[in-house]
Design a protein around this motif. Structure first.
Motif, PDB file in Angstrom:
ATOM      1  N   LYS A 123       0.836  -1.211   0.000  1.00 16.91           N
ATOM      2  CA  LYS A 123       0.000   0.000   0.000  1.00 16.91           C
ATOM      3  C   LYS A 123       0.864   1.250   0.000  1.00 16.91           C
ATOM      4  CE  LYS A 123      -4.234  -1.547   2.267  1.00 16.91           C
ATOM      5  NZ  LYS A 123      -5.050  -1.476   3.503  1.00 16.91           N
ATOM      6  N   LYS A 124       1.889   1.259   0.839  1.00 18.99           N
ATOM      7  CA  LYS A 124       2.787   2.417   0.950  1.00 18.99           C
ATOM      8  C   LYS A 124       3.468   2.716  -0.385  1.00 18.99           C
ATOM      9  CE  LYS A 124       6.520   4.191   3.820  1.00 18.99           C
ATOM     10  NZ  LYS A 124       7.497   3.869   4.864  1.00 18.99           N
ATOM     11  N   GLN A 125       3.711   1.670  -1.160  1.00 23.04           N
ATOM     12  CA  GLN A 125       4.366   1.825  -2.467  1.00 23.04           C
ATOM     13  C   GLN A 125       3.375   2.231  -3.566  1.00 23.04           C
ATOM     14  OE1 GLN A 125       7.719   1.535  -2.306  1.00 23.04           O
ATOM     15  NE2 GLN A 125       7.277   1.097  -0.167  1.00 23.04           N
ATOM     16  N   ASN A 126       2.092   2.348  -3.203  1.00 24.67           N
ATOM     17  CA  ASN A 126       1.035   2.561  -4.206  1.00 24.67           C
ATOM     18  C   ASN A 126       1.137   1.502  -5.296  1.00 24.67           C
ATOM     19  OD1 ASN A 126      -0.141   4.915  -3.025  1.00 24.67           O
ATOM     20  ND2 ASN A 126       1.652   6.053  -3.738  1.00 24.67           N
ATOM     21  N   ALA A 127       1.339   0.278  -4.850  1.00 32.02           N
ATOM     22  CA  ALA A 127       1.616  -0.836  -5.756  1.00 32.02           C
ATOM     23  C   ALA A 127       0.418  -1.174  -6.634  1.00 32.02           C
ATOM     24  CB  ALA A 127       2.027  -2.065  -4.955  1.00 32.02           C
ATOM     25  N   VAL A 128       0.741  -1.582  -7.833  1.00 31.02           N
ATOM     26  CA  VAL A 128      -0.238  -2.112  -8.771  1.00 31.02           C
ATOM     27  C   VAL A 128       0.179  -3.545  -9.084  1.00 31.02           C
ATOM     28  CG1 VAL A 128      -0.793   0.135  -9.773  1.00 31.02           C
ATOM     29  CG2 VAL A 128       1.059  -1.210 -10.745  1.00 31.02           C
ATOM     30  N   ALA A 129      -0.679  -4.282  -9.748  1.00 27.37           N
ATOM     31  CA  ALA A 129      -0.344  -5.664 -10.106  1.00 27.37           C
ATOM     32  C   ALA A 129       1.003  -5.683 -10.823  1.00 27.37           C
ATOM     33  CB  ALA A 129      -1.434  -6.259 -10.990  1.00 27.37           C
ATOM     34  N   GLY A 130       1.847  -6.626 -10.429  1.00 24.59           N
ATOM     35  CA  GLY A 130       3.171  -6.743 -11.031  1.00 24.59           C
ATOM     36  C   GLY A 130       4.264  -6.029 -10.248  1.00 24.59           C
ATOM     37  N   HIS A 131       3.880  -5.258  -9.230  1.00 23.91           N
ATOM     38  CA  HIS A 131       4.874  -4.559  -8.407  1.00 23.91           C
ATOM     39  C   HIS A 131       5.730  -5.598  -7.678  1.00 23.91           C
ATOM     40  CE1 HIS A 131       6.065  -0.690  -6.463  1.00 23.91           C
ATOM     41  NE2 HIS A 131       6.553  -1.534  -5.580  1.00 23.91           N
ATOM     42  N   ILE A 132       7.028  -5.385  -7.668  1.00 28.93           N
ATOM     43  CA  ILE A 132       7.977  -6.338  -7.093  1.00 28.93           C
ATOM     44  C   ILE A 132       8.466  -5.866  -5.720  1.00 28.93           C
ATOM     45  CG2 ILE A 132      10.202  -7.507  -7.409  1.00 28.93           C
ATOM     46  CD1 ILE A 132       8.216  -8.257  -9.575  1.00 28.93           C
ATOM     47  N   MET A 133       8.457  -6.787  -4.777  1.00 33.89           N
ATOM     48  CA  MET A 133       9.089  -6.579  -3.471  1.00 33.89           C
ATOM     49  C   MET A 133      10.356  -7.420  -3.516  1.00 33.89           C
ATOM     50  SD  MET A 133       7.556  -7.453   0.293  1.00 33.89           S
ATOM     51  CE  MET A 133       7.697  -6.172   1.511  1.00 33.89           C
ATOM     52  N   THR A 134      11.509  -6.761  -3.555  1.00 26.92           N
ATOM     53  CA  THR A 134      12.774  -7.476  -3.693  1.00 26.92           C
ATOM     54  C   THR A 134      13.185  -8.126  -2.371  1.00 26.92           C
ATOM     55  OG1 THR A 134      14.118  -5.583  -3.060  1.00 26.92           O
ATOM     56  CG2 THR A 134      13.561  -5.793  -5.422  1.00 26.92           C
ATOM     57  N   LYS A 135      14.197  -8.964  -2.449  1.00 26.48           N
ATOM     58  CA  LYS A 135      14.746  -9.598  -1.245  1.00 26.48           C
ATOM     59  C   LYS A 135      15.184  -8.523  -0.253  1.00 26.48           C
ATOM     60  CE  LYS A 135      18.518 -12.648   0.221  1.00 26.48           C
ATOM     61  NZ  LYS A 135      19.674 -13.421  -0.223  1.00 26.48           N
ATOM     62  N   THR A 136      15.813  -7.471  -0.751  1.00 29.25           N
ATOM     63  CA  THR A 136      16.252  -6.369   0.104  1.00 29.25           C
ATOM     64  C   THR A 136      15.056  -5.706   0.778  1.00 29.25           C
ATOM     65  OG1 THR A 136      18.161  -5.993  -1.323  1.00 29.25           O
ATOM     66  CG2 THR A 136      17.536  -4.190   0.147  1.00 29.25           C
ATOM     67  N   ASP A 137      13.974  -5.495   0.026  1.00 34.40           N
ATOM     68  CA  ASP A 137      12.765  -4.908   0.604  1.00 34.40           C
ATOM     69  C   ASP A 137      12.213  -5.789   1.721  1.00 34.40           C
ATOM     70  OD1 ASP A 137      12.681  -2.693  -1.170  1.00 34.40           O
ATOM     71  OD2 ASP A 137      11.618  -3.891  -2.675  1.00 34.40           O
ATOM     72  N   VAL A 138      12.196  -7.104   1.479  1.00 31.02           N
ATOM     73  CA  VAL A 138      11.687  -8.047   2.485  1.00 31.02           C
ATOM     74  C   VAL A 138      12.553  -7.973   3.742  1.00 31.02           C
ATOM     75  CG1 VAL A 138      11.253 -10.475   3.037  1.00 31.02           C
ATOM     76  CG2 VAL A 138      10.667  -9.595   0.769  1.00 31.02           C
ATOM     77  N   LEU A 139      13.867  -7.987   3.564  1.00 35.02           N
ATOM     78  CA  LEU A 139      14.777  -7.927   4.710  1.00 35.02           C
ATOM     79  C   LEU A 139      14.627  -6.613   5.487  1.00 35.02           C
ATOM     80  CD1 LEU A 139      18.013  -9.434   3.120  1.00 35.02           C
ATOM     81  CD2 LEU A 139      16.614 -10.463   4.911  1.00 35.02           C
ATOM     82  N   LYS A 140      14.635  -5.507   4.752  1.00 37.39           N
ATOM     83  CA  LYS A 140      14.630  -4.182   5.362  1.00 37.39           C
ATOM     84  C   LYS A 140      13.278  -3.811   5.982  1.00 37.39           C
ATOM     85  CE  LYS A 140      15.401  -0.569   2.708  1.00 37.39           C
ATOM     86  NZ  LYS A 140      16.027   0.356   1.784  1.00 37.39           N
ATOM     87  N   ASN A 141      12.191  -4.203   5.334  1.00 38.53           N
ATOM     88  CA  ASN A 141      10.876  -3.733   5.748  1.00 38.53           C
ATOM     89  C   ASN A 141      10.036  -4.753   6.499  1.00 38.53           C
ATOM     90  OD1 ASN A 141      10.758  -0.989   4.385  1.00 38.53           O
ATOM     91  ND2 ASN A 141      11.442  -2.334   2.744  1.00 38.53           N
ATOM     92  N   ILE A 142      10.400  -6.020   6.412  1.00 42.46           N
ATOM     93  CA  ILE A 142       9.609  -7.046   7.097  1.00 42.46           C
ATOM     94  C   ILE A 142      10.469  -7.745   8.152  1.00 42.46           C
ATOM     95  CG2 ILE A 142       8.190  -9.122   6.849  1.00 42.46           C
ATOM     96  CD1 ILE A 142       6.987  -6.726   5.329  1.00 42.46           C
ATOM     97  N   ILE A 143      11.455  -8.497   7.705  1.00 45.17           N
ATOM     98  CA  ILE A 143      12.230  -9.352   8.609  1.00 45.17           C
ATOM     99  C   ILE A 143      12.877  -8.547   9.732  1.00 45.17           C
ATOM    100  CG2 ILE A 143      14.221 -10.897   8.755  1.00 45.17           C
ATOM    101  CD1 ILE A 143      13.364 -11.968   5.982  1.00 45.17           C
ATOM    102  N   LYS A 144      13.421  -7.386   9.410  1.00 42.71           N
ATOM    103  CA  LYS A 144      14.081  -6.539  10.400  1.00 42.71           C
ATOM    104  C   LYS A 144      13.114  -6.102  11.514  1.00 42.71           C
ATOM    105  CE  LYS A 144      14.932  -2.015   9.999  1.00 42.71           C
ATOM    106  NZ  LYS A 144      15.289  -0.784   9.392  1.00 42.71           N
ATOM    107  N   ASN A 145      11.830  -6.046  11.208  1.00 39.57           N
ATOM    108  CA  ASN A 145      10.830  -5.542  12.153  1.00 39.57           C
ATOM    109  C   ASN A 145      10.073  -6.629  12.913  1.00 39.57           C
ATOM    110  OD1 ASN A 145      11.318  -2.800  11.438  1.00 39.57           O
ATOM    111  ND2 ASN A 145      10.220  -3.183   9.544  1.00 39.57           N
ATOM    112  N   LEU A 146      10.431  -7.880  12.674  1.00 38.87           N
ATOM    113  CA  LEU A 146       9.724  -8.972  13.328  1.00 38.87           C
ATOM    114  C   LEU A 146      10.256  -9.240  14.724  1.00 38.87           C
ATOM    115  CD1 LEU A 146       9.616 -11.603  10.431  1.00 38.87           C
ATOM    116  CD2 LEU A 146       7.804 -10.014  11.102  1.00 38.87           C
TER     117      LEU A 146
END
Length: 91
Positions: free
Chosen positions: A28-51
């Motif tokens: 949502k924050k990215q104003n994502a549309v279909a096909g928007h990519i969440m990279t490995k770096t995005d997952v690490l920085k924005n999800i895993i780091k905050n768990l």
């Protein structure tokens, strides 16, 4: 014993929902549309780091639920995630 297992399952469900919401909020924050990519770096920085530990324990299950529900899909690299049409419509 059964009651403890039931409580544990309920807590796991809560943690999974929290983790799934992190993915939804990121798209949502990215104003994502279909096909928007969440990279490995995005997952690490924005999800895993905050768990926290309990959320980390259910990360894979939460991701699998988002994938099986059709919200997102995994790309060939096995790490990057792509928002699907169904996922974009649900944002």
């Amino acid at each position: 014993m059964k009651r403890r297992a039931s409580k544990k399952n309920a807590l796991e469900t809560v943690y999974k929902e929290e983790v799934k919401e992190m993915f939804v909020k990121w798209f949502k924050k990215q104003n994502a549309v279909a096909g928007h990519i969440m990279t490995k770096t995005d997952v690490l920085k924005n999800i895993i780091k905050n768990l926290d530990k309990k959320q980390d324990d259910v990360l894979e299950a939460a991701m699998n639920e988002l994938i099986s529900s059709g919200f997102m899909t995994t790309l060939e690299d096995g790490f990057s995630l792509m928002l699907t049409e169904k996922g974009a419509e649900s944002l």
